[in-house]
Each structure stands twice: as C-alpha cells, then as structure tokens.
Scaffold this motif. Structure first.
Motif, mmCIF file in Angstrom:
data_model
loop_
_atom_site.group_PDB
_atom_site.id
_atom_site.type_symbol
_atom_site.label_atom_id
_atom_site.label_comp_id
_atom_site.label_asym_id
_atom_site.label_seq_id
_atom_site.Cartn_x
_atom_site.Cartn_y
_atom_site.Cartn_z
ATOM 1 N N ILE A 51 10.627 -18.067 -36.422
ATOM 2 C CA ILE A 51 11.573 -17.224 -37.165
ATOM 3 C C ILE A 51 12.907 -17.945 -37.313
ATOM 4 N N VAL A 52 13.425 -17.916 -38.540
ATOM 5 C CA VAL A 52 14.740 -18.485 -38.828
ATOM 6 C C VAL A 52 15.560 -17.402 -39.521
ATOM 7 N N LEU A 53 16.675 -17.017 -38.905
ATOM 8 C CA LEU A 53 17.556 -16.011 -39.490
ATOM 9 C C LEU A 53 18.652 -16.678 -40.300
ATOM 10 N N ASP A 54 19.054 -16.049 -41.384
ATOM 11 C CA ASP A 54 20.109 -16.568 -42.258
ATOM 12 C C ASP A 54 21.452 -16.466 -41.533
ATOM 13 N N PRO A 55 22.104 -17.608 -41.247
ATOM 14 C CA PRO A 55 23.366 -17.573 -40.509
ATOM 15 C C PRO A 55 24.494 -16.881 -41.283
ATOM 16 N N LYS A 56 24.339 -16.699 -42.587
ATOM 17 C CA LYS A 56 25.344 -15.962 -43.363
ATOM 18 C C LYS A 56 25.228 -14.462 -43.121
ATOM 19 N N GLU A 57 24.060 -14.025 -42.671
ATOM 20 C CA GLU A 57 23.827 -12.598 -42.454
ATOM 21 C C GLU A 57 23.823 -12.227 -40.969
ATOM 22 N N TYR A 58 23.395 -13.146 -40.106
ATOM 23 C CA TYR A 58 23.265 -12.854 -38.675
ATOM 24 C C TYR A 58 24.090 -13.828 -37.857
ATOM 25 N N THR A 59 24.954 -13.287 -37.001
ATOM 26 C CA THR A 59 25.736 -14.144 -36.115
ATOM 27 C C THR A 59 25.079 -14.302 -34.759
ATOM 28 N N ASP A 60 24.158 -13.372 -34.431
ATOM 29 C CA ASP A 60 23.520 -13.394 -33.126
ATOM 30 C C ASP A 60 22.213 -12.620 -33.211
ATOM 31 N N SER A 61 21.274 -12.953 -32.350
ATOM 32 C CA SER A 61 20.018 -12.201 -32.277
ATOM 33 C C SER A 61 19.413 -12.403 -30.900
ATOM 34 N N LYS A 62 18.561 -11.446 -30.513
ATOM 35 C CA LYS A 62 17.835 -11.573 -29.257
ATOM 36 C C LYS A 62 16.654 -10.615 -29.295
ATOM 37 N N TRP A 63 15.620 -10.940 -28.523
ATOM 38 C CA TRP A 63 14.473 -10.056 -28.366
ATOM 39 C C TRP A 63 14.795 -9.072 -27.253
ATOM 40 N N VAL A 64 14.515 -7.808 -27.485
ATOM 41 C CA VAL A 64 14.709 -6.794 -26.451
ATOM 42 C C VAL A 64 13.496 -5.872 -26.432
ATOM 43 N N ALA A 65 13.245 -5.286 -25.291
ATOM 44 C CA ALA A 65 12.146 -4.324 -25.154
ATOM 45 C C ALA A 65 12.518 -3.042 -25.887
ATOM 46 N N PRO A 66 11.526 -2.353 -26.448
ATOM 47 C CA PRO A 66 11.817 -1.089 -27.146
ATOM 48 C C PRO A 66 12.576 -0.094 -26.265
ATOM 49 N N GLU A 67 12.227 -0.023 -25.001
ATOM 50 C CA GLU A 67 12.893 0.917 -24.089
ATOM 51 C C GLU A 67 14.386 0.616 -23.968
ATOM 52 N N GLU A 68 14.752 -0.664 -24.027
ATOM 53 C CA GLU A 68 16.169 -1.031 -23.958
ATOM 54 C C GLU A 68 16.925 -0.475 -25.159
ATOM 55 N N ILE A 69 16.293 -0.503 -26.318
ATOM 56 C CA ILE A 69 16.936 0.023 -27.525
ATOM 57 C C ILE A 69 17.168 1.523 -27.385
ATOM 58 N N LEU A 70 16.230 2.223 -26.770
ATOM 59 C CA LEU A 70 16.377 3.669 -26.584
ATOM 60 C C LEU A 70 17.410 4.021 -25.518
ATOM 61 N N GLU A 71 17.549 3.171 -24.524
ATOM 62 C CA GLU A 71 18.404 3.489 -23.375
ATOM 63 C C GLU A 71 19.830 2.968 -23.510
ATOM 64 N N GLN A 72 20.064 2.040 -24.425
ATOM 65 C CA GLN A 72 21.391 1.445 -24.523
ATOM 66 C C GLN A 72 22.040 1.782 -25.862
#
Length: 147
Positions: A51-72
C-alpha cells in the motif's frame, strides 16, 4: 492505495451522510454534504505490504485493531463503519456455525453477540471528537444525529 483489486472482491458494508461547515473547494465557507458508501475487501498480506498512500492527502497512517477504533477518539462515522464490519463478521460466523450443524447453545451465544454489536449506536449530540486541520485553519465539532 496503489493496488489493483478486482471489483467483485469488494463487499458493501454500510453508508452514512456527513455535513461539513467548510470545504477545500471554492467557495470554501459554503460547506458540503457527502454520502459515504463503505465497502470492505480482505487484503492478502502481500497486498497490504505494498500500500502506498498519497503524501498530499495523508500525513500519517497506522494499522489499528477495530476495537481500538471503538474505544478511542476516532470519528463517529468511522466507529459506525467498524461496528458494521464486526457485525458482518459475527453474522458470517453464526451462519457458518449453523451450516456445520453447531449446537443450539453455540448459535444462540453467537446470536446474542451479534445483537449486542448491532444495538450499540453512537451517542447522539455533540461528540468529543474534533475535526482539526491546521493547514486549513479548521477546528470543528462533530454532531451525531439520526435521520
């Protein structure tokens, strides 16, 4: 993402609507209304690693567990999509259990888990999550409403 994925691999998941107070396009102060149609696709490890993200659109990225998205502190629309993803996975698990002739107790337990996932809705009203973009000088609240 720089991936070539066959369209039939995508599965519909959910949809939501968002209204923004401002936008990047002129006139910037007029805002916009967007409908998001969320699709899901299972990536192989080798696909995910390229995967390559467009640096003009994304300054940062990371993989997270679905539960983390719900809890944070993640955007409520993303949390809604994650709940839909987990619910779809639980429904599939329950269907597989029925297909293999699982005991009624196992199917009932899976059904209870599915109901719990589908009954959880985001809190209505102003969310604690804030949409911030320093480059655009934007700092806004997120209000969750049912329509």
């Amino acid at each position: 993402l720089s991936l070539n994925i066959a369209p039939e691999r995508f599965k519909p998941l959910c949809f939501n609507s968002m209204v923004w107070g401002m936008r990047e396009q002129e006139p910037k102060t007029n805002g916009t209304c967007d409908v998001n149609i969320v699709l899901t696709v299972q990536l192989a490890d080798e696909e995910a690693s390229t995967i390559v993200l467009d640096p003009k659109e994304y300054t940062d990225s990371k993989w997270v567990a679905p539960e983390e998205i719900l809890e944070q502190a993640y955007h409520p629309a993303l949390q809604c999509s994650v709940r839909s993803l987990l619910s779809a996975a639980k429904l599939s698990e329950m269907q597989q259990a029925v297909a293999r002739g699982a005991a009624a107790e196992e199917v009932a337990a899976l059904a209870k888990q599915l109901v719990t996932l589908t009954q959880t809705e985001p809190a209505l009203g102003e969310s604690s999550y804030r949409v911030k973009n320093d480059a655009l000088g934007y700092d806004g609240t997120v209000t969750v409403a049912k329509y």
